[in-house]
Design a protein around this motif. Structure first.
Motif, short mmCIF file in Angstrom:
data_model
loop_
_atom_site.label_atom_id
_atom_site.label_comp_id
_atom_site.label_asym_id
_atom_site.label_seq_id
_atom_site.Cartn_x
_atom_site.Cartn_y
_atom_site.Cartn_z
N MET A 1 0.84 -1.20 0.00
CA MET A 1 0.00 0.00 0.00
C MET A 1 0.88 1.26 0.00
O MET A 1 1.87 1.34 0.73
CB MET A 1 -0.89 0.01 1.25
N LYS A 2 0.51 2.22 -0.84
CA LYS A 2 1.28 3.47 -0.91
C LYS A 2 1.02 4.30 0.35
O LYS A 2 -0.06 4.22 0.93
CB LYS A 2 0.87 4.26 -2.17
N ASP A 3 2.01 5.11 0.73
CA ASP A 3 1.82 5.90 1.95
C ASP A 3 1.20 7.28 1.67
O ASP A 3 1.27 8.19 2.47
CB ASP A 3 3.11 6.02 2.78
N TYR A 4 0.59 7.41 0.50
CA TYR A 4 -0.20 8.60 0.16
C TYR A 4 -1.41 8.10 -0.63
O TYR A 4 -1.42 6.97 -1.12
CB TYR A 4 0.63 9.59 -0.69
N LEU A 5 -2.43 8.93 -0.75
CA LEU A 5 -3.63 8.53 -1.50
C LEU A 5 -3.50 8.97 -2.96
O LEU A 5 -2.87 10.00 -3.24
CB LEU A 5 -4.88 9.15 -0.88
N THR A 6 -4.10 8.20 -3.87
CA THR A 6 -4.05 8.53 -5.29
C THR A 6 -5.46 8.77 -5.81
O THR A 6 -6.45 8.63 -5.07
CB THR A 6 -3.40 7.40 -6.10
N MET A 7 -5.56 9.05 -7.11
CA MET A 7 -6.87 9.32 -7.71
C MET A 7 -7.76 8.09 -7.73
O MET A 7 -8.97 8.20 -7.90
CB MET A 7 -6.68 9.91 -9.11
N GLU A 8 -7.17 6.91 -7.53
CA GLU A 8 -7.96 5.68 -7.45
C GLU A 8 -8.67 5.53 -6.11
O GLU A 8 -9.59 4.73 -5.96
CB GLU A 8 -7.06 4.46 -7.67
N ASP A 9 -8.22 6.29 -5.13
CA ASP A 9 -8.74 6.15 -3.77
C ASP A 9 -9.96 7.03 -3.48
O ASP A 9 -10.52 6.97 -2.39
CB ASP A 9 -7.65 6.49 -2.74
N VAL A 10 -10.35 7.87 -4.43
CA VAL A 10 -11.48 8.78 -4.18
C VAL A 10 -12.47 8.75 -5.34
O VAL A 10 -12.11 8.41 -6.46
CB VAL A 10 -11.00 10.24 -3.96
N LYS A 11 -13.71 9.12 -5.04
CA LYS A 11 -14.72 9.29 -6.10
C LYS A 11 -14.55 10.71 -6.65
O LYS A 11 -14.58 11.68 -5.91
CB LYS A 11 -16.12 9.13 -5.52
N LEU A 12 -14.39 10.80 -7.97
CA LEU A 12 -14.09 12.10 -8.57
C LEU A 12 -15.30 12.78 -9.22
O LEU A 12 -15.29 13.98 -9.43
CB LEU A 12 -12.99 11.93 -9.63
N ASP A 13 -16.33 12.02 -9.54
CA ASP A 13 -17.45 12.57 -10.30
C ASP A 13 -18.01 13.85 -9.69
O ASP A 13 -18.37 13.91 -8.51
CB ASP A 13 -18.60 11.54 -10.39
N ASN A 14 -18.06 14.88 -10.54
CA ASN A 14 -18.73 16.14 -10.19
C ASN A 14 -18.09 16.87 -9.00
O ASN A 14 -18.71 17.75 -8.40
CB ASN A 14 -20.22 15.88 -9.92
N LYS A 15 -16.88 16.49 -8.62
CA LYS A 15 -16.20 17.15 -7.49
C LYS A 15 -15.67 18.53 -7.92
O LYS A 15 -15.38 18.77 -9.10
CB LYS A 15 -15.02 16.30 -7.02
N ARG A 16 -15.53 19.40 -6.96
CA ARG A 16 -14.87 20.70 -7.17
C ARG A 16 -13.41 20.50 -6.76
O ARG A 16 -13.13 20.33 -5.57
CB ARG A 16 -15.52 21.78 -6.32
N VAL A 17 -12.52 20.51 -7.74
CA VAL A 17 -11.14 20.06 -7.49
C VAL A 17 -10.13 21.18 -7.75
O VAL A 17 -10.14 21.82 -8.81
CB VAL A 17 -10.79 18.86 -8.40
N LEU A 18 -9.24 21.38 -6.79
CA LEU A 18 -8.12 22.32 -6.93
C LEU A 18 -6.87 21.49 -7.22
O LEU A 18 -6.53 20.59 -6.45
CB LEU A 18 -7.94 23.13 -5.63
N VAL A 19 -6.21 21.77 -8.34
CA VAL A 19 -5.04 20.97 -8.74
C VAL A 19 -3.80 21.86 -8.84
O VAL A 19 -3.80 22.86 -9.57
CB VAL A 19 -5.26 20.29 -10.12
N ARG A 20 -2.76 21.49 -8.09
CA ARG A 20 -1.47 22.20 -8.25
C ARG A 20 -0.70 21.49 -9.35
O ARG A 20 -0.40 20.30 -9.25
CB ARG A 20 -0.69 22.17 -6.93
N VAL A 21 -0.44 22.21 -10.44
CA VAL A 21 0.31 21.66 -11.57
C VAL A 21 1.63 22.43 -11.70
O VAL A 21 1.81 23.48 -11.08
CB VAL A 21 -0.50 21.76 -12.89
N ASP A 22 2.53 21.88 -12.52
CA ASP A 22 3.77 22.60 -12.81
C ASP A 22 3.79 22.94 -14.30
O ASP A 22 4.14 22.11 -15.12
CB ASP A 22 4.99 21.76 -12.44
#
Length: 406
Positions: A1-22
């Motif tokens: 198990m990874k020691d951080y959560l990934t996009m597979e660990d949450v339901k994304l549909d219709n969420k309001r998402v803030l993304v830090r990109v580079d």
């Protein structure tokens, strides 16, 4: 198990998402983006969020630099690459930005202004302190989720990188997860042989990596080149000539020599140094044995015998990690070492490359598709390989731990 959560660990549909990109990209004086590969690297993450209301935070350069500018060109570039409109707003967390965020519909994407236009962004504070900033207080209530997809800036404890992890569910984006997974493959050294090839001019950074990977048993062999090799040759008592000694002194690397000397004593069979080098005599290449180094000519590449030896080690490896060129690859006469080592590394079972110059050389040689992973991380990938914690990743781990304990 990874020691951080990934996009597979949450339901994304219709969420309001803030993304830090580079999206930090090289730009010309007219404000046009010269190379969009950093924007491209986030496309998988953004496509996975197509049913969400998405707001992107990014920076361009830093105060005082000529390319310290707005994110308008980046939004245009992202629109073209994503084939979906990426709107731009010249505000970060003022009423104008907040209103635009509130009015987003599912599937819409908004890019906020350069985060570094806000002075508190660049302060090296703890996540808890950053969480008290105006940026986090104003923006966090508008979102359901924070995604850090900016591995390349995660070695900085900046507000947009760590502040939101204290107050919002926080996960790693696809690029972040890919970077960590690939670099871990090199760090863990579970497959043998794992070979590191470290060159370039940043000898201090490479020596930290060497210390870390050898201490944890992550590397079967380290192949040194560039200024890294010069420092190790000096540590082994070899007279590298005045021109090269002076260069090491000017770069303030003389203090690295005792460190390199200690590593050679502790790991005598694990650190390889060039047996010959190419000297630069008025732009001409002269290959000489290390034992016959001239006093007045600078080293500009590894020599032919070393190229053959190193290439064989890399081709036969299960995992290779490349960072830094073997010589002055920008000059035709001295690009041979860098080219041949990269080609050899690409033939190993799993090849990882990082560092700006290595990435540029890989592109020049058209080898991107041959490498298993080309890191966009720059300084962050070296920091990660040297075993130092990256604040952006530590903040994600802290959130995951909190969730799993609950």
């Amino acid at each position: 198990m990874k020691d951080y959560l990934t996009m597979e660990d949450v339901k994304l549909d219709n969420k309001r998402v803030l993304v830090r990109v580079d999206f930090n990209s090289p730009m010309d004086p007219s404000g046009n983006i010269l190379d969009d590969k950093r924007i491209k690297s986030h496309l998988d993450t953004l496509r996975a969020l197509e049913d969400c209301r998405v707001v992107l935070m990014a920076h361009q350069s830093r105060a005082g630099k000529k390319d310290y500018t707005t994110m308008e060109a980046h939004a245009r570039s992202a629109t073209r690459l994503l084939r979906r409109d990426v709107a731009y707003i010249d505000d970060i967390f003022g009423s104008h930005a907040r209103e635009a965020i509130r009015s987003l519909m599912p599937g819409e994407v908004l890019l906020l202004e350069n985060t570094r236009f806000y002075a508190e962004e660049n302060m090296n504070r703890t996540p808890a302190d950053h969480a008290k900033s105006h940026m986090v207080k104003r923006l966090a209530p508008l979102f359901d989720l924070f995604i850090n997809d900016a591995f390349a800036v995660s070695h900085r404890s900046h507000c947009s990188v760590v502040g939101f992890t204290e107050v919002l569910p926080s996960i790693a984006g696809l690029l972040m997860d890919k970077e960590i997974t690939a670099l871990d493959k090199g760090l863990k050294g579970d497959e043998h042989p794992t070979i590191y090839s470290l060159g370039g001019t940043k000898a201090d950074d490479s020596i930290k990596v060497i210390e870390n990977v050898l201490r944890r048993g992550g590397a079967d062999k380290i192949l040194t080149s560039g200024v890294v090799a010069t420092v190790f040759l000096m540590a082994a008592g070899i007279n590298v000539g005045e021109a090269n000694r002076k260069f090491v002194e000017d770069q303030e690397y003389l203090e690295q020599i005792p460190v390199a000397s200690k590593l050679l004593a502790e790991y005598p069979d694990k650190i390889a140094m060039p047996v010959d080098v190419a000297l630069n005599k008025n732009g001409e290449r002269i290959d000489v044995a290390v034992s016959a180094l001239s006093n007045d000519l600078p080293i500009a590449d590894i020599g032919l015998e070393t190229i053959v030896d190193y290439s064989k080690e890399l081709k036969d490896a299960r995992v290779t990690v490349m960072n830094g060129p073997a010589g002055i690859f920008e000059q035709e006469k001295f690009k041979l070492g860098t080219s041949e080592l990269l080609k050899a590394s690409a033939e190993s079972d799993y090849s990882i490359a990082g560092g700006g110059h290595s990435v540029a050389a890989i592109e020049q040689l058209g080898l991107e598709s041959k490498f298993s992973h080309v890191s966009m991380g720059g300084g962050a990938s070296i920091t990660y390989l040297s075993g130092e914690p990256l604040p952006g990743i530590e903040a994600l781990k802290k959130y995951a731990l909190k969730v799993r304990k609950a």
